[in-house]
Scaffold this active site. Structure first.
Site, PDB file in Angstrom:
ATOM      1  N   ASP A 189       0.812  -1.223   0.000  1.00 55.08           N
ATOM      2  CA  ASP A 189       0.000   0.000   0.000  1.00 55.08           C
ATOM      3  C   ASP A 189       0.843   1.270   0.000  1.00 55.08           C
ATOM      4  O   ASP A 189       0.686   2.144   0.857  1.00 55.08           O
ATOM      5  CB  ASP A 189      -0.960  -0.005   1.196  1.00 55.08           C
ATOM      6  CG  ASP A 189      -2.013  -1.100   1.094  1.00 55.08           C
ATOM      7  OD1 ASP A 189      -3.105  -0.808   0.576  1.00 55.08           O
ATOM      8  OD2 ASP A 189      -1.725  -2.238   1.498  1.00 55.08           O
TER       9      ASP A 189
ATOM     10  N   HIS B  30       0.747   3.608  -2.324  1.00 57.67           N
ATOM     11  CA  HIS B  30      -0.152   4.695  -2.768  1.00 57.67           C
ATOM     12  C   HIS B  30       0.614   5.858  -3.410  1.00 57.67           C
ATOM     13  O   HIS B  30       0.413   7.025  -3.043  1.00 57.67           O
ATOM     14  CB  HIS B  30      -1.014   5.194  -1.607  1.00 57.67           C
ATOM     15  CG  HIS B  30      -2.109   4.247  -1.215  1.00 57.67           C
ATOM     16  ND1 HIS B  30      -3.343   4.259  -1.820  1.00 57.67           N
ATOM     17  CD2 HIS B  30      -2.143   3.244  -0.310  1.00 57.67           C
ATOM     18  CE1 HIS B  30      -4.102   3.306  -1.287  1.00 57.67           C
ATOM     19  NE2 HIS B  30      -3.392   2.668  -0.374  1.00 57.67           N
TER      20      HIS B  30
ATOM     21  N   ASP C 166      -1.728  -1.961  -4.315  1.00 53.67           N
ATOM     22  CA  ASP C 166      -1.887  -0.512  -4.189  1.00 53.67           C
ATOM     23  C   ASP C 166      -0.542   0.205  -4.240  1.00 53.67           C
ATOM     24  O   ASP C 166      -0.241   1.086  -3.431  1.00 53.67           O
ATOM     25  CB  ASP C 166      -2.629  -0.141  -2.897  1.00 53.67           C
ATOM     26  CG  ASP C 166      -4.134  -0.303  -3.021  1.00 53.67           C
ATOM     27  OD1 ASP C 166      -4.603  -0.635  -4.124  1.00 53.67           O
ATOM     28  OD2 ASP C 166      -4.842  -0.093  -2.020  1.00 53.67           O
TER      29      ASP C 166
ATOM     30  N   ASN D 276      -6.955  -2.742  -4.898  1.00 55.38           N
ATOM     31  CA  ASN D 276      -8.196  -2.145  -5.386  1.00 55.38           C
ATOM     32  C   ASN D 276      -7.966  -0.771  -6.009  1.00 55.38           C
ATOM     33  O   ASN D 276      -8.717  -0.348  -6.889  1.00 55.38           O
ATOM     34  CB  ASN D 276      -9.223  -2.034  -4.257  1.00 55.38           C
ATOM     35  CG  ASN D 276      -8.717  -1.214  -3.081  1.00 55.38           C
ATOM     36  OD1 ASN D 276      -7.676  -1.507  -2.513  1.00 55.38           O
ATOM     37  ND2 ASN D 276      -9.452  -0.179  -2.704  1.00 55.38           N
ATOM     38  N   HIS D 277      -6.904  -0.075  -5.604  1.00 59.10           N
ATOM     39  CA  HIS D 277      -6.641   1.251  -6.167  1.00 59.10           C
ATOM     40  C   HIS D 277      -5.982   1.176  -7.537  1.00 59.10           C
ATOM     41  O   HIS D 277      -6.228   2.043  -8.372  1.00 59.10           O
ATOM     42  CB  HIS D 277      -5.769   2.079  -5.208  1.00 59.10           C
ATOM     43  CG  HIS D 277      -6.545   2.708  -4.097  1.00 59.10           C
ATOM     44  ND1 HIS D 277      -6.937   4.027  -4.106  1.00 59.10           N
ATOM     45  CD2 HIS D 277      -7.033   2.190  -2.952  1.00 59.10           C
ATOM     46  CE1 HIS D 277      -7.621   4.290  -3.008  1.00 59.10           C
ATOM     47  NE2 HIS D 277      -7.687   3.197  -2.281  1.00 59.10           N
TER      48      HIS D 277
ATOM     49  N   HIS E 168      -4.729  -9.020  -1.092  1.00 58.61           N
ATOM     50  CA  HIS E 168      -5.099  -7.618  -0.881  1.00 58.61           C
ATOM     51  C   HIS E 168      -6.613  -7.565  -0.720  1.00 58.61           C
ATOM     52  O   HIS E 168      -7.352  -7.334  -1.662  1.00 58.61           O
ATOM     53  CB  HIS E 168      -4.649  -6.771  -2.072  1.00 58.61           C
ATOM     54  CG  HIS E 168      -4.778  -5.290  -1.849  1.00 58.61           C
ATOM     55  ND1 HIS E 168      -3.718  -4.486  -1.466  1.00 58.61           N
ATOM     56  CD2 HIS E 168      -5.845  -4.456  -1.939  1.00 58.61           C
ATOM     57  CE1 HIS E 168      -4.119  -3.245  -1.354  1.00 58.61           C
ATOM     58  NE2 HIS E 168      -5.407  -3.191  -1.631  1.00 58.61           N
TER      59      HIS E 168
ATOM     60  N   HIS F  58      -3.881  -4.106   1.887  1.00 58.27           N
ATOM     61  CA  HIS F  58      -5.160  -3.377   1.900  1.00 58.27           C
ATOM     62  C   HIS F  58      -5.441  -2.689   3.235  1.00 58.27           C
ATOM     63  O   HIS F  58      -5.865  -1.542   3.257  1.00 58.27           O
ATOM     64  CB  HIS F  58      -6.326  -4.288   1.525  1.00 58.27           C
ATOM     65  CG  HIS F  58      -7.635  -3.549   1.393  1.00 58.27           C
ATOM     66  ND1 HIS F  58      -7.808  -2.506   0.496  1.00 58.27           N
ATOM     67  CD2 HIS F  58      -8.812  -3.666   2.043  1.00 58.27           C
ATOM     68  CE1 HIS F  58      -9.047  -2.048   0.597  1.00 58.27           C
ATOM     69  NE2 HIS F  58      -9.665  -2.722   1.531  1.00 58.27           N
TER      70      HIS F  58
ATOM     71  N   HIS G 105      -4.535  -0.589   6.356  1.00 59.08           N
ATOM     72  CA  HIS G 105      -3.479   0.414   6.466  1.00 59.08           C
ATOM     73  C   HIS G 105      -2.823   0.497   7.832  1.00 59.08           C
ATOM     74  O   HIS G 105      -1.767   1.103   7.966  1.00 59.08           O
ATOM     75  CB  HIS G 105      -4.035   1.794   6.083  1.00 59.08           C
ATOM     76  CG  HIS G 105      -4.103   2.007   4.609  1.00 59.08           C
ATOM     77  ND1 HIS G 105      -3.987   3.253   4.029  1.00 59.08           N
ATOM     78  CD2 HIS G 105      -4.266   1.126   3.585  1.00 59.08           C
ATOM     79  CE1 HIS G 105      -4.090   3.131   2.706  1.00 59.08           C
ATOM     80  NE2 HIS G 105      -4.256   1.851   2.430  1.00 59.08           N
TER      81      HIS G 105
END
Length: 657
Positions: free
Chosen positions: A24, A26, A63, A131-132, A219, A247, A249
């Site tokens: 993650d 991001h 992610d 998912n992102h 995830h 996933h 955080h």
């Protein structure tokens, strides 16, 4: 337990896998704000750890990007960092034993990058998608597909057949240690839950390699956000040794053994705070996993470039430090107390989080939630927040006023409230927090809202299913066109139904639309499948998405280590030749794998996707006016004695242990 690695063990380096684990990242979060470089700064620190500790490879849990379609600047920065830290002439010290055409069949280049003759890869990166960064649009292409083409990332675990899942492992060997890496990229939680319940998720195992250390990367939701919208941590196959959970955080870097299960779960969390919740305020770490034969050891490393973040809560009624002044308004007294609390408590706590690393952002993130019961206790948060505009990175969203309702304090622990999503939806949907079921999911709140007698007919052309599915696409994938497209699609369907009737008056049109809606509502499951097929269709026109919304709601020394022999159970708080190996020739030539492993029997799975293009049709304004969980597999066989070819055995074809 047997097979553990003790801290004092002196294992030969050529037999020990060293794997950097993170998830993650991001990249690109808040790209256009004063926090735009945070994700890249911390990602670079993670890559530096890999270089410093000479890891064999980096394993990411999804992610990598924050947006479904990241900007060119974000992709460029990511590629530049991967090129800087992961490419090089230093030889790899392990072998890849799987058939790359089977593992990377979804990729354009069906090979592992460190065996590509056109590349010099020093630290391979293996990643699933989340998912992102979920693929979408024509061909279901995502950002990780682009990185895969460049050879900077080995993209695995992508699965497009949503009727059944069969996962084959990536097999590695380093000295006397064998490693099997399984990965499952993000699948909508409800769908995956259904597949698991129906026994349609299978892990394939080779019968050619004994004593394999099995790692699983996924995830998905770990916490039970809603019924059938999570993966129960106790329902994973028991032959796994180590689970990397993406996933969620909240950083839970210490491995956790679930009940009497064999495997240990590690949840590194996100290295960048994408939501101002309590779970994100936990110190951020990454881990270096050392694997020798069937034992492991996890070293945690605290990230030093993370922006300071302090989360706190004040309950006005229960706070004895708020001194009521007889000649002063109550709201002014509370405002003065809050100001003093931010200045002398939260800012000091944030300052203590500064690591001294020159790359670490110094302006902190603050989130203070103030619970009150009476209207006269409310104060002007904007005026107070402006005082910190040059001292806090999120100066316009420091304070959140939350009104406490009757009986609420008995049901909610203030310290466990991670986000303001419930309050926002309560206000938007007119729901009462005394009703405990409404806020399990936003979609559930919408269904309940429109189920009320006086609101049943508010949705005429757009269906409730269409609204919820579009919302899911918008939140999970950053698809800002989902609402426009589903409205246009359902308008077309409504027009087709109207055109099949002989109508003359406006009233007749209104009645027919009502009739069509009732028919549609009576076939809810069929309509749900049609809506999902349309929104996931590759023929939808592709447009640039808006910034994604993150609704992840989750609940030390660098030298400290964690072995799988001293874990405590805790609850929830979201080929080439072997390089450098004995017996391997120098250089970057391809290693000759053992005869029993040189060929693979692949499992072929078809995943056709068909859809029709929605045509744009105009509709007159007059026509619109009316109106029990089971595990993936209970038991798995142990590896069989090697035969002439490695054959993958599905759990569905196996006998119980």
């Amino acid at each position: 337990m047997s097979g553990t690695m003790n801290r004092g063990d002196d294992r030969p380096e050529e037999d020990v896998f060293k794997i950097l684990i993170a998830t993650d990242c991001h990249l690109g979060y808040e790209e256009k704000s004063n926090r735009g470089e945070d994700s890249f700064t911390t990602f670079e620190e993670i890559l530096k750890y890999g270089k410093l500790h000479s890891v064999d490879f980096i394993l990411l849990g999804g992610d990598l990007f924050h947006d479904n379609k990241p900007s060119q600047a974000t992709v460029m920065k990511c590629m530049n960092l991967l090129r800087k830290y992961c490419l090089g002439t230093k030889p790899n010290k392990f072998q890849f034993l799987s058939d790359p055409k089977m593992i990377f069949k979804h990729c354009l280049n069906k090979t592992v990058n460190f065996e590509d003759a056109n590349l010099n890869v020093e630290i391979p990166v293996f990643s699933i998608h989340g998912n992102h960064d979920d693929p979408s649009g024509p061909g279901q292409i995502g950002s990780l597909d682009l990185l895969s083409v460049t050879g900077l990332v080995n993209y695995f675990g992508k699965w497009t057949n949503l009727n059944e899942v069969q996962l084959a492992p990536l097999l590695f060997r380093k000295g006397c240690t064998n490693l099997a890496l399984y990965g499952l990229s993000y699948i909508k939680d409800q769908r995956l839950s259904r597949l698991m319940r129906d026994g349609k998720v299978h892990m394939l195992r080779t019968n050619e390699i004994d004593d394999c250390f099995n790692i699983f990367v996924l995830h998905q939701n770990r916490a039970k956000h809603a019924e059938n919208a999570f993966v129960p941590e106790e329902d994973l196959p028991n032959f796994f040794d180590f689970v990397l959970w993406g996933h969620e955080h909240e950083c839970r870097i210490e491995t956790e053994q679930v009940g009497k299960k064999h495997y240990h779960i590690c949840q590194p969390g996100s290295p960048v705070a994408t939501s101002l919740c309590q779970g994100e305020a936990v110190p951020k770490h990454i881990g270096i996993l050392k694997v020798y034969k069937t034992g492991f050891q996890l070293q945690k490393h605290k990230l030093k470039t993370v922006r300071p973040f302090v989360f706190d809560t004040i309950n006005v009624d229960d706070n004895n430090d708020i001194k009521i002044q007889p000649l002063e308004k109550l709201c002014n007294t509370i405002e003065y107390y809050v100001d003093n609390y931010i200045e002398n408590v939260m800012m000091q706590t944030a300052a203590a989080q500064l690591s001294g690393d020159p790359r670490q952002p110094t302006l902190p993130l603050l989130r203070l939630r103030v619970f009150y019961t009476e209207e006269e206790q409310k104060f002007d948060t904007f005026r107070l927040e402006q005082k910190y505009v040059d001292q806090v990175a999120n100066s316009g969203e420091i304070i959140r006023l939350r009104k406490k309702k009757s009986g609420w304090a008995k049901k909610v622990d203030f310290d466990d409230c991670d986000d303001d999503t419930d309050a926002i939806m309560e206000e938007a949907l007119g729901c009462d927090e005394d009703e405990p079921e409404w806020n399990k999911t936003v979609q559930g709140g919408i269904r309940k809202y429109f189920a009320a007698g006086n609101k049943k007919h508010k949705l005429t052309v757009l269906s409730l299913t269409g609204l919820n599915e579009a919302l899911s696409q918008f939140v999970n994938k950053g698809d800002s066109n989902a609402f426009d497209d589903i409205i246009e699609h359902q308008m077309k369907k409504t027009l087709e139904y109207i055109s099949s009737k002989e109508l003359e008056t406006r009233e007749e049109i209104a009645d027919v639309i009502q009739e069509f809606r009732n028919e549609r509502d009576n076939t809810n499951e069929n309509e749900e499948n049609q809506v999902r097929d349309f929104l996931n269709s590759s023929t939808r026109r592709v447009r640039q998405p808006a910034a994604n919304l993150d609704v992840d709601d989750t609940a030390e020394d660098d030298c400290a280590t964690k072995s799988n022999e001293d874990n405590a159970v805790r609850g929830r708080g979201r080929g080439r030749r072997a390089r450098g190996r004995v017996g391997a020739a120098s250089g970057r030539g391809r290693a000759k794998a053992p005869a029993s492993i040189s060929a693979s029997k692949t499992v072929l799975i078809d995943s056709p996707t068909k859809s029709t293009r929605a045509t744009k049709t105009k509709l007159t304004e007059s026509a619109m006016q009316p109106a029990k969980q089971t595990s993936i597999a209970a038991h798995f066989p142990k590896s069989q004695k090697a035969s002439s070819k490695p054959i993958y055995i599905s759990d569905s074809d196996s006998n119980s242990d």
